[in-house]
Design a protein around this motif. Structure first.
Motif, PDB file in Angstrom:
ATOM      1  N   ALA A   1      51.875  41.799  42.200  1.00 47.00           N
ATOM      2  CA  ALA A   1      51.838  43.265  42.076  1.00 47.00           C
ATOM      3  C   ALA A   1      50.787  43.689  41.065  1.00 47.00           C
ATOM      4  O   ALA A   1      50.033  44.651  41.299  1.00 47.00           O
ATOM      5  CB  ALA A   1      53.215  43.781  41.677  1.00 47.00           C
ATOM      6  N   MET A   2      50.712  43.012  39.940  1.00 42.28           N
ATOM      7  CA  MET A   2      49.759  43.403  38.908  1.00 42.28           C
ATOM      8  C   MET A   2      48.321  43.168  39.380  1.00 42.28           C
ATOM      9  O   MET A   2      47.421  43.935  39.030  1.00 42.28           O
ATOM     10  CB  MET A   2      50.051  42.642  37.618  1.00 42.28           C
ATOM     11  N   ARG A   3      48.097  42.140  40.205  1.00 41.86           N
ATOM     12  CA  ARG A   3      46.753  41.904  40.736  1.00 41.86           C
ATOM     13  C   ARG A   3      46.349  43.009  41.715  1.00 41.86           C
ATOM     14  O   ARG A   3      45.170  43.312  41.853  1.00 41.86           O
ATOM     15  CB  ARG A   3      46.689  40.546  41.449  1.00 41.86           C
ATOM     16  N   ARG A   4      47.326  43.583  42.388  1.00 41.69           N
ATOM     17  CA  ARG A   4      47.058  44.605  43.411  1.00 41.69           C
ATOM     18  C   ARG A   4      47.448  46.001  42.921  1.00 41.69           C
ATOM     19  O   ARG A   4      47.669  46.913  43.715  1.00 41.69           O
ATOM     20  CB  ARG A   4      47.866  44.289  44.677  1.00 41.69           C
ATOM     21  N   SER A   5      47.526  46.164  41.621  1.00 39.15           N
ATOM     22  CA  SER A   5      48.146  47.371  41.062  1.00 39.15           C
ATOM     23  C   SER A   5      47.481  48.665  41.528  1.00 39.15           C
ATOM     24  O   SER A   5      48.172  49.649  41.813  1.00 39.15           O
ATOM     25  CB  SER A   5      48.162  47.311  39.533  1.00 39.15           C
TER      26      SER A   5
END
Length: 873
Positions: A165-169
C-alpha cells in the motif's frame, strides 16, 4: 427443526451483551466505550462459532494454513449494536478446500445467532491484488486484525499488504478519495443536510475513517494517536476529530438501540426525541432539537475540514504541475505570485502574512478577482495561523478587503465558506455566529441557515454566465457587493422570537454601519433584507392579473434598480432552498411579476387595468379570431362580458377557443364544459372548467378540485371568474402520468369526463383518493410538525375581496376540504393559488360575501377561521 446448541448459546450471549451495552449507553457512557464493549461481544460470539466450526478438524494439519481476520468496522472495533461483522478467511492454496467447509459453517451459525456476516475466502496474494484495484476492498482490509488461526500467516499477509500500500500510496489515495466523493454524492455532499446519515454523509464517521485509510496508505498507520505523533495530523484537527468521533459513535449507537436494527439516518422525529433524551433545553428562539443539531453540524464541520486537508496533503500535485505553475507565474507584489491556476504567498513571507487578517482577505479578493485557487500549502499555513489568532476589532483595511472580496462573482461562495470555517465572517459580522449550524426545522429548507446563505450567494454568482433574463439582470447590477452581502445575511434574523425579516433588517443596519457603507447603500441593504420575501408573497400567493397587486408591489419596490436587485435576490434565495424547489412553475410566476412591474415602471401602464392598452388589443384579437370562425352572437355577447383579469392573462387564441366551446354547447343538457391544454409557460396541464350557474359560483370550485384531485392530479393554481351566468375556472395541475410534458388525449378525456359528471350530478359521491407511493418524499410523523396551522384575513391589499391565507401541513384531499368549507360558509370564491413547499401549504383565496362585500365582521371571520381549522382535523 430445533436450533443447534451453539446458536442458542450465542443468541443468548448476544441478547445479554446488547442489553448490558444499552444500559451503559442510557447511563451516559461514552460512545467509544460502548463500541468497544460491543466489539468484545462480537469477538466472543465469532470465536465461539469459529471454535465450533473447526472442532471436527482439530487434528487436520491444513488448519494451520488458515486464519480468521476481522476487517472494516469490526476490525476497527467501533461497532454499533447491530453492525454487520466483516470477516475474511485467509488461506494457503493447500488449505483452500478446508476453508470452504469452515466458511459455510461460520456463515450459517453466525446468521442464525443474530450477526450478519460478510465473509470472504482469500489467499494473501488475492487480497492484496484486489486491494490495489478496488478502493472499497482496500479501505476495508486496511482495518484488519487477527481473530483466530495462524499468527504467522496473518503477519506475513499484513506486512506485505502494508508495504504494498505504501509503495502505491499516490494512486490508492486518489482512488479512495474518489470513491468517498462518489459516496458523498449519494448520501449528502454537504455537512448541513437536515436528515443526515451519521455514517456516510459529509463530515460523518466515514470521513473520520477516510483519515485512517489515507494514513495507512501513506504512513502504514490507521491509529489517530500515531498519526498525531508522526506529525501527519495537526493537533487541533486531532482534538476535533476525536471529539466528533465520540459524539458520532454515541449518536449511531442511539439510533441502533432505538430501532433494534441497523439505522444510520437521523430523521427529524428522532432528532426531537434524542434532543429531549440527551437533555438539550434550547434557548430563546432556538428549539432543543435545533440546539442538538447545531452540535451535530459543528462536529461534522470539523471532521469535514480535517479530512479534506488531510486528503489534500496526501494527494499534493505532481512535481511537473508545480514546476509548470512556477515557470508561468507572475509577481503580484513582494509577497504574492499567481500562476495559470493558483495564487500563493512566497515561502519566506508566509509566516507573517498568514497571521494578518487584512492580508489574508486581500489574497482571497485577488483569488476571486482572477478566478484562481489559493494553493494548498498557502491556505494550510493561513488556516493554522488563524486557528491560533485571537479575534480583534476589524481594522479599516480588513473591512475594505472584505468588501472588495464581495464585489466579484468569481469563486466567491467557496471563499466565503472558507472564511466561515475560520470564524472570520463572525469577526466582521458578529451576529453571523448565531447562524452557524442553525437548523431550520421545516421540510421546505434542506440546509442549515449558514449553508443556505452560502448556497444563495453561489446561486447568484452562477448567473454571471447565464444567457437568460436572470443572467442579464445580474450582470446589470453595478454594485454586486451589495447583492452578495444581502444574500449572505438575508436570513441572519432566524433563531429569534421576532419575525426574522424585521430582526434581519436591524442587523443589516448595524452591519452597514460596522462596514462603513455609505447611507444610500446602507438603506438599500436594510430594505433588501427586510423585503427579501416580497417577491415570493406577491408571485406565489396573489393574483398577478389583478392590477392592484402589481401596483402595490411596485409601490413597495419603488424603482427599476431595486426591482432587479430584489428579483435576482429572490431567485437566488429560492434556488438555494433545496433541489427541485425553484421549479419552472415558480420561476415563471416570478418572471410574470417582474415583467408586469417593469412595464408599469417603464410606461406607466398598469397591466390589467381599464386603461391598459394591451387589454383592448387582446379584446380586438379575440374578436377577430371569433369573426374568422363565424362565431354566433352568443360568442360576441360573451366576449363583451369577459372581465379585465381574464383578458389580461389569457392568450387571444386560447380565450377564443373557450368562448367558442361555450357558444357551441349553450343549448345542450350538460351544464359543464371541461377543456384541457398544456400550458408551456408553466409546464403544467391547464383544465378550464366552465359551468352555467344560477347566480353565484358557490360549490363549483370545491367539486372541481375534488374531481381533479381524485384523478391523481396536483392542483398548483386556480383562477375563478364569473362571465355573465358562467363560472369560468382555470386549474393548473401537475399530472404524475406525464410529469415532463402534455398528457395523452385519453388521459385528458378521462379527467374531463369525470369533472363534468361530478359537477352535473352534485349529489354524486366523490371517488376515493388514490394511494400513491412517492419514493422522493419522506413522510414524517405528526410530532415534527412544529409550525402552527393558521388562517389570516387581509382586507387591505385589494379593494374588492378579502384575501384568506391558509397555512398548514399538506394532507390528501386538503384543498377539496378547504374549498368545501368556504362553500358551506356561503363565500364567493374568485381566485385561489396553491403554494406547496414540500410538506407545507400556503393556500390563498380571494373571497367575498354573496352581496359582494368583504369579510369585515370579526365574528364572521372567527366563524370562517374555525371552519377552516376544522378541516385539518
Amino acid at each position: 427443526m430445533s436450533m443447534r446448541p451453539i446458536v442458542l448459546r450465542c443468541r443468548e450471549l448476544l441478547r445479554e451483551g446488547r442489553e448490558k451495552a444499552h444500559q451503559q449507553h442510557r447511563s451516559g457512557s461514552p460512545g467509544t466505550q460502548i463500541s468497544t464493549l460491543l466489539a468484545d461481544l462480537y469477538d466472543d460470539v465469532v470465536l465461539d462459532v469459529w471454535n465450533e466450526a473447526t472442532r471436527e478438524f482439530a487434528t487436520d494439519d491444513r488448519l494451520g494454513g488458515l486464519c480468521l481476520i476481522a476487517h472494516g468496522g469490526f476490525g476497527r472495533r467501533d461497532l454499533a449494536p447491530y453492525s454487520d461483522a466483516d470477516l475474511m478467511l485467509l488461506t494457503t492454496p493447500r488449505s483452500e478446500s478446508l476453508a470452504t467447509k469452515i466458511a459455510g459453517n461460520l456463515t450459517r451459525d453466525l446468521s442464525d445467532s443474530g450477526i450478519t456476516p460478510g465473509l470472504s475466502i482469500r489467499s494473501a496474494a488475492e487480497a492484496c491484488s484486489m486491494s490495489w484495484t478496488d478502493p472499497i476492498v482496500f479501505t476495508s482490509l486496511a482495518e484488519s486484525r487477527l481473530l483466530a488461526g495462524s499468527l504467522q500467516l496473518y503477519k506475513n499477509y499484513f506486512d506485505a499488504f502494508r508495504h504494498g500500500a505504501m509503495r502505491r500510496s499516490k494512486q490508492i489515495i486518489r482512488d479512495i478519495v474518489a470513491a468517498r466523493r462518489e459516496e458523498r454524492a449519494k448520501w449528502g455532499e454537504t455537512t448541513y443536510l437536515l436528515r443526515p446519515n451519521v455514517k456516510r454523509s459529509r463530515g460523518a464517521l466515514r470521513d473520520i475513517q477516510l483519515i485512517r485509510w489515507i494514513g495507512f496508505a501513506r504512513y502504514g498507520e490507521t491509529d489517530l494517536d500515531r498519526l498525531l505523533r508522526l506529525g501527519a495530523l495537526p493537533e487541533d484537527d486531532y482534538r476535533n476529530v476525536r471529539q466528533a468521533f465520540a459524539f458520532m459513535l454515541r449518536l449511531r449507537n442511539e439510533l441502533h438501540f432505538r430501532e433494534g436494527k441497523g439505522q444510520d439516518v437521523l430523521d427529524r422525529a428522532t432528532q426531537m426525541e434524542i434532543a429531549q433524551t440527551w437533555g438539550y433545553a434550547g434557548t430563546e428562539g432556538v428549539l432543543p432539537v435545533e440546539q442538538f443539531m447545531q452540535d451535530y453540524f459543528d462536529k461534522a464541520r470539523n471532521v469535514r475540514y480535517a479530512s479534506s486537508y488531510f486528503a489534500d496533503d496526501a494527494d499534493s500535485r505532481p512535481w511537473l504541475h508545480r514546476v509548470y505553475e512556477r515557470v508561468f507565474s507572475r509577481k503580484i507584489d513582494e509577497k504574492i505570485r499567481m500562476g495559470p491556476a493558483h495564487i500563493w504567498v512566497r515561502e519566506d513571507r508566509l509566516p507573517s502574512f498568514s497571521q494578518s487578517l487584512p492580508e489574508v482577505l486581500r489574497l482571497m479578493s485577488l483569488a476571486n478577482q482572477h478566478n484562481r485557487r489559493i494553493s494548498h500549502h498557502t491556505w494550510q499555513a493561513i488556516r493554522l495561523a488563524m486557528q491560533d489568532r485571537s479575534p480583534t476589532q476589524p481594522k479599516p483595511e480588513t473591512i475594505e478587503a472584505f468588501l472588495s472580496l464581495l464585489s466579484n462573482p468569481g469563486r466567491l461562495a467557496p471563499l466565503l465558506r472558507r472564511l466561515h470555517e475560520l470564524r472570520i465572517i463572525e469577526q466582521l459580522i458578529p451576529e453571523f455566529r448565531r447562524m452557524r449550524g442553525l437548523l431550520q426545522f421545516n421540510a421546505y429548507h434542506k440546509y442549515t441557515v449558514d449553508a443556505h446563505s452560502f448556497l444563495a450567494v453561489e446561486a447568484a454568482t452562477n448567473m454571471q454566465d447565464d444567457p437568460g433574463g436572470m443572467g442579464r439582470r445580474y450582470r446589470r447590477i453595478d454594485d454586486k457587493r451589495l447583492l452578495h452581502l444581502a444574500l449572505l445575511i438575508h436570513d441572519i434574523g432566524k433563531g429569534y422570537e421576532e419575525d426574522h425579516c424585521i430582526v434581519g433588517a436591524r442587523i443589516a443596519r448595524d452591519t452597514a454601519k460596522r462596514l462603513n457603507l455609505d447611507s444610500a447603500t446602507a438603506e438599500t441593504l436594510e430594505w433588501l433584507v427586510l423585503k427579501h420575501l416580497a417577491v415570493n408573497v406577491a408571485a406565489f400567493r396573489h393574483d398577478l392579473s389583478d392590477p392592484e397587486i402589481v401596483l402595490s408591489f411596485a409601490a413597495e419596490v419603488g424603482s427599476i434598480r431595486r426591482l432587479e436587485l430584489l428579483v435576482v435576490h429572490s431567485v437566488a434565495d429560492l434556488i438555494s432552498v433545496g433541489p427541485g424547489v425553484a421549479t419552472d412553475w415558480k420561476m415563471n410566476l416570478i418572471e410574470d411579476l417582474y415583467k408586469r412591474t417593469r412595464r408599469y415602471f417603464d410606461s406607466g401602464d398598469l397591466p390589467g387595468s381599464p386603461n391598459d392598452p394591451e387589454i383592448e388589443s387582446t379584446r380586438e384579437r379575440v374578436s377577430k379570431e371569433l369573426s374568422t370562425r363565424s362565431a354566433s352572437p352568443i360568442a360576441t355577447e360573451l366576449l363583451e362580458q369577459i372581465p379585465l383579469s381574464l383578458l389580461s392573462r389569457c392568450e387571444p387564441q386560447d380565450l377564443a377557443n373557450e368562448i367558442m366551446a361555450v357558444a357551441d354547447r349553450s343549448d345542450r343538457d350538460s351544464k359543464t364544459i371541461c377543456l384541457c391544454r398544456f400550458d408551456d409557460s408553466f409546464k403544467a396541464m391547464l383544465y378550464t372548467v366552465i359551468r352555467r350557474e344560477d347566480k353565484h359560483s358557490i360549490g363549483t370550485f370545491a367539486r372541481a378540485t375534488g374531481a381533479l384531485a381524485t384523478s391523481d392530479l396536483t392542483i398548483m393554481r386556480a383562477q375563478i371568474e364569473m362571465v355573465g351566468d358562467y363560472a369560468w375556472d382555470h386549474f393548473w395541475v401537475l399530472d404524475p402520468q406525464s410529469p415532463d410534458g402534455p398528457a395523452s388525449n385519453h388521459r385528458t378525456s378521462e379527467v374531463s369526463d369525470r369533472v363534468c359528471r361530478l359537477l352535473d350530478v352534485p349529489d354524486a359521491p366523490l371517488p376515493a383518493y388514490r394511494s400513491r407511493w412517492k419514493p422522493s418524499t419522506v413522510i414524517e410523523p405528526n410530532q415534527v410538525q412544529v409550525l402552527p396551522t393558521k388562517v389570516v384575513f387581509d382586507n387591505d391589499t385589494v379593494d374588492r375581496y378579502t384575501i384568506v391565507s391558509f397555512f398548514a401541513y399538506d394532507e390528501v384531499g386538503l384543498l377539496y376540504r378547504i374549498a368545501s368549507a368556504l362553500a358551506e360558509k356561503r363565500l364567493v370564491l374568485s381566485f385561489a393559488k396553491i403554494d406547496t413547499h414540500l410538506d407545507q401549504v400556503a393556500d390563498v383565496f380571494y373571497v367575498s360575501e354573496i352581496d359582494g362585500s368583504k369579510l369585515i365582521d370579526s365574528k364572521r371571520q372567527e366563524e370562517v377561521r374555525a371552519a377552516l381549522l376544522d378541516v385539518v382535523n
